[in-house]
Design an enzyme around this catalytic site. Structure first.
Site, PDB file in Angstrom:
ATOM      1  N   CYS A   1       0.851  -1.191   0.000  1.00  0.00           N
ATOM      2  CA  CYS A   1       0.000   0.000   0.000  1.00  0.00           C
ATOM      3  C   CYS A   1       0.890   1.245   0.000  1.00  0.00           C
ATOM      4  O   CYS A   1       1.803   1.342   0.816  1.00  0.00           O
ATOM      5  CB  CYS A   1      -0.907  -0.021   1.230  1.00  0.00           C
ATOM      6  SG  CYS A   1      -1.857   1.497   1.451  1.00  0.00           S
TER       7      CYS A   1
ATOM      8  N   CYS B   1       0.351   3.149   3.634  1.00  0.00           N
ATOM      9  CA  CYS B   1       0.753   2.606   4.939  1.00  0.00           C
ATOM     10  C   CYS B   1       1.745   1.460   4.839  1.00  0.00           C
ATOM     11  O   CYS B   1       2.154   0.913   5.843  1.00  0.00           O
ATOM     12  CB  CYS B   1      -0.486   2.158   5.717  1.00  0.00           C
ATOM     13  SG  CYS B   1      -1.199   0.628   5.084  1.00  0.00           S
TER      14      CYS B   1
ATOM     15  N   CYS C   1      -7.350  -1.314   1.372  1.00  0.00           N
ATOM     16  CA  CYS C   1      -6.280  -1.771   2.266  1.00  0.00           C
ATOM     17  C   CYS C   1      -6.900  -1.999   3.643  1.00  0.00           C
ATOM     18  O   CYS C   1      -7.630  -1.145   4.142  1.00  0.00           O
ATOM     19  CB  CYS C   1      -5.193  -0.704   2.336  1.00  0.00           C
ATOM     20  SG  CYS C   1      -3.971  -1.019   3.618  1.00  0.00           S
TER      21      CYS C   1
ATOM     22  N   CYS D   1      -5.238   0.780   6.414  1.00  0.00           N
ATOM     23  CA  CYS D   1      -5.542   2.224   6.402  1.00  0.00           C
ATOM     24  C   CYS D   1      -6.866   2.550   5.703  1.00  0.00           C
ATOM     25  O   CYS D   1      -7.217   3.725   5.591  1.00  0.00           O
ATOM     26  CB  CYS D   1      -4.399   2.997   5.754  1.00  0.00           C
ATOM     27  SG  CYS D   1      -4.296   2.790   3.962  1.00  0.00           S
TER      28      CYS D   1
ATOM     29  N   CYS E   1      -8.581  -5.787  -9.785  1.00  0.00           N
ATOM     30  CA  CYS E   1      -8.224  -4.719 -10.716  1.00  0.00           C
ATOM     31  C   CYS E   1      -7.798  -3.508  -9.877  1.00  0.00           C
ATOM     32  O   CYS E   1      -8.640  -2.825  -9.308  1.00  0.00           O
ATOM     33  CB  CYS E   1      -9.442  -4.405 -11.581  1.00  0.00           C
ATOM     34  SG  CYS E   1      -9.090  -3.212 -12.864  1.00  0.00           S
TER      35      CYS E   1
HETATM   36 ZN   LIG Z   1      -2.829   1.009   3.492  1.00  0.00          ZN
END
Ligand SMILES: [Zn+2]
Length: 174
Positions: free
Chosen positions: A91, A94, A140, A143, A163
């Protein structure tokens, strides 16, 4: 309301709550077979929670647009599209590990595509009814940053196509 009625009401509420918790339907299970369900914790129980003002200081404008405003990058615009090296896609906000390079495939869509997340609880799913389409949004799990959507027209072994927006991720070489 007298005291007896009040006590009876409280007792009835407690019994209802216990029965609901014990027999509640597994509502989130139907969304996708691999994304995190409501009672699962993110990896290591880690959570990153910030205000939009704080995120704006950390993220580039295009990252903020995708991750925090649920935007979509232009197809074919991400440099992550062509990466097939040994490594992990994390990510961008984060650094939570999201996808292993082995789960990446060429979908021909212009967006980085994967058939499964690196761990079941790395991402979480939510129903997205935007633009009159019913899609499953993928975020995610640490976060809550918007990553993209999941579709059921992917390759084996899962049949799923995650995707993703390359803008929302970074590639870390193994
Ligand atoms: Zn994240």
């Amino acid at each position: 309301m007298n005291r007896t009625t009040l006590l009876f009401t409280i007792a009835a509420l407690i019994i209802s709550a216990v029965l609901f918790i014990a027999f509640r339907p597994k509502m989130t299970k139907a969304m996708t077979p691999v994304a995190q369900t409501a009672d699962e914790k993110p990896p290591g129980g880690r959570r990153v929670v910030k205000t939009n003002a704080e995120w704006k200081k950390i993220l580039k404008p295009d990252q903020f647009y995708v991750l925090r405003e649920k935007g979509t990058e232009r197809a074919g615009s991400s440099s992550l599209n062509d990466i097939h090296e040994d490594g992990t896609f994390v990510c961008a906000a984060c650094k939570n590990p999201l996808f292993d390079y082995k789960a990446k495939f060429e979908s021909g869509t212009g967006w980085p595509s994967f058939f499964q997340p690196i761990a079941k609880n790395a991402v979480k799913a939510a129903k997205d009814g935007a633009f009159g389409m019913v899609r499953t949004e993928i975020m995610c799990s640490v976060c809550d940053g918007h990553l993209g959507h999941v579709f059921d027209d992917g390759p084996k072994p899962t049949g799923l196509r995650y995707c993703m927006n390359g803008t929302a991720m970074q590639f870390v070489k193994n």
